[in-house]
Design an enzyme around this catalytic site. Structure first.
Site, short mmCIF file in Angstrom:
data_model
loop_
_atom_site.label_atom_id
_atom_site.label_comp_id
_atom_site.label_asym_id
_atom_site.label_seq_id
_atom_site.Cartn_x
_atom_site.Cartn_y
_atom_site.Cartn_z
N SER A 44 -26.73 82.93 -16.68
CA SER A 44 -25.49 83.48 -18.06
C SER A 44 -24.77 84.50 -17.57
O SER A 44 -24.71 85.32 -16.70
CB SER A 44 -26.98 84.17 -19.17
OG SER A 44 -27.18 85.69 -18.41
N ILE A 46 -22.24 86.86 -15.97
CA ILE A 46 -21.40 86.83 -15.14
C ILE A 46 -21.53 85.78 -13.85
O ILE A 46 -21.59 85.62 -12.87
CB ILE A 46 -21.22 88.26 -14.42
CG1 ILE A 46 -20.53 89.06 -14.62
CG2 ILE A 46 -20.92 88.12 -12.63
CD1 ILE A 46 -20.18 90.52 -14.83
N GLY A 47 -23.79 85.48 -13.84
CA GLY A 47 -24.62 84.28 -12.49
C GLY A 47 -23.55 83.40 -12.76
O GLY A 47 -23.19 83.63 -12.22
N LEU A 94 -37.68 89.26 -13.02
CA LEU A 94 -37.42 90.06 -11.97
C LEU A 94 -39.20 91.19 -12.64
O LEU A 94 -39.30 92.02 -11.38
CB LEU A 94 -36.80 90.82 -11.99
CG LEU A 94 -35.41 90.01 -10.88
CD1 LEU A 94 -33.78 90.60 -10.45
CD2 LEU A 94 -36.16 90.60 -9.33
N ASN A 120 -27.48 90.42 -9.72
CA ASN A 120 -26.74 90.36 -11.69
C ASN A 120 -28.18 90.41 -11.65
O ASN A 120 -27.55 90.97 -13.27
CB ASN A 120 -26.45 89.28 -10.84
CG ASN A 120 -24.93 89.05 -12.09
OD1 ASN A 120 -24.36 89.63 -12.40
ND2 ASN A 120 -25.92 87.96 -12.98
N THR A 141 -38.00 95.49 -14.29
CA THR A 141 -36.58 94.54 -14.04
C THR A 141 -35.79 94.95 -13.40
O THR A 141 -35.16 94.51 -12.48
CB THR A 141 -36.20 93.77 -15.28
OG1 THR A 141 -37.19 93.03 -16.06
CG2 THR A 141 -34.93 92.68 -14.83
N TYR A 155 -37.15 90.61 4.40
CA TYR A 155 -38.14 91.63 4.96
C TYR A 155 -38.13 92.15 6.32
O TYR A 155 -38.42 91.70 7.51
CB TYR A 155 -39.15 91.93 5.12
CG TYR A 155 -40.37 92.84 5.07
CD1 TYR A 155 -41.04 94.05 4.69
CD2 TYR A 155 -40.91 92.63 6.59
CE1 TYR A 155 -41.40 94.82 4.77
CE2 TYR A 155 -42.26 93.56 6.26
CZ TYR A 155 -42.32 94.83 6.04
OH TYR A 155 -43.54 95.88 5.83
#
Length: 196
Positions: A44, A46-47, A94, A120, A141, A155
């Protein structure tokens, strides 16, 4: 818009770009064919535009989305516009640490390099809700999910240690600020800095 505000937004900075510059403008002439990027929230607003422009510049875009159907629809639209675009859609929620771990494991299994990570995705101004881990949804999130995702995908043990110690220092500073009214002092000691 007043003439003054129009001037302010059209003023070009040292980069040569203004507030009116588009992602297409900013990335003009960039060859990203050797790069891989993860874009969270790529289904959605900007992504979508971020994934589209990365694909336009040859970047292998990995769209990390909560809703796989929405992500697939965006992927199809990008493929119609950009012939030969390299795009994958992977599920990532997330607010769920299990989803973050699954995403990280699947991405690492793909053996793709990670050159660009665009954090984002997010939620905003939701009614009070808890995440899958019983943590307030926006905090889970927008903060915890990214921390876990970034650490799981890229990592580095010493970096993770440093981040954990930085979190301790920031917590101690805030606690000291709040305890000041009670004339209390709080200290945060780091073994690395205080060897006997």
């Amino acid at each position: 818009m007043t003439p003054r505000s129009t001037w302010l937004f059209s003023w070009k900075g040292a980069s040569g770009f203004s507030a009116y510059s588009t992602a297409d403008d900013v990335t003009q002439g960039i060859d990203g064919t050797a790069l891989t990027a993860i874009v969270t929230g790529a289904s959605s607003v900007i992504g979508v535009e971020t994934a589209r422009v990365l694909a336009l510049r040859g970047v292998h875009a990995v769209m990390a989305v909560r809703n796989l159907d929405a992500g697939r629809n965006v992927k199809e639209a990008i493929l119609k516009e950009i012939n030969g675009a390299k795009i994958d859609v992977m599920q990532l929620d997330l607010s769920s640490m299990a989803s973050v771990r699954k995403f990280a494991s699947e991405f690492q299994s793909s053996n793709l390099p990670l050159n660009i990570l665009i954090n984002n995705a997010g939620v905003m101004a939701t009614p009070f809700m808890l995440s899958h881990g019983n943590i307030e949804l926006q905090f889970a999130t927008n903060h915890l999910g990214y921390s876990d995702c970034n650490l799981a995908v890229i990592y580095f043990p010493r970096f993770a240690y440093g981040q954990s110690k930085l979190a301790n220092i920031l917590h101690a500073n805030e606690l000291s600020r709040r305890l000041k009214v009670y004339n209390m002092i709080n200290f945060s000691l780091m073994y690395d800095l205080c060897r006997l």
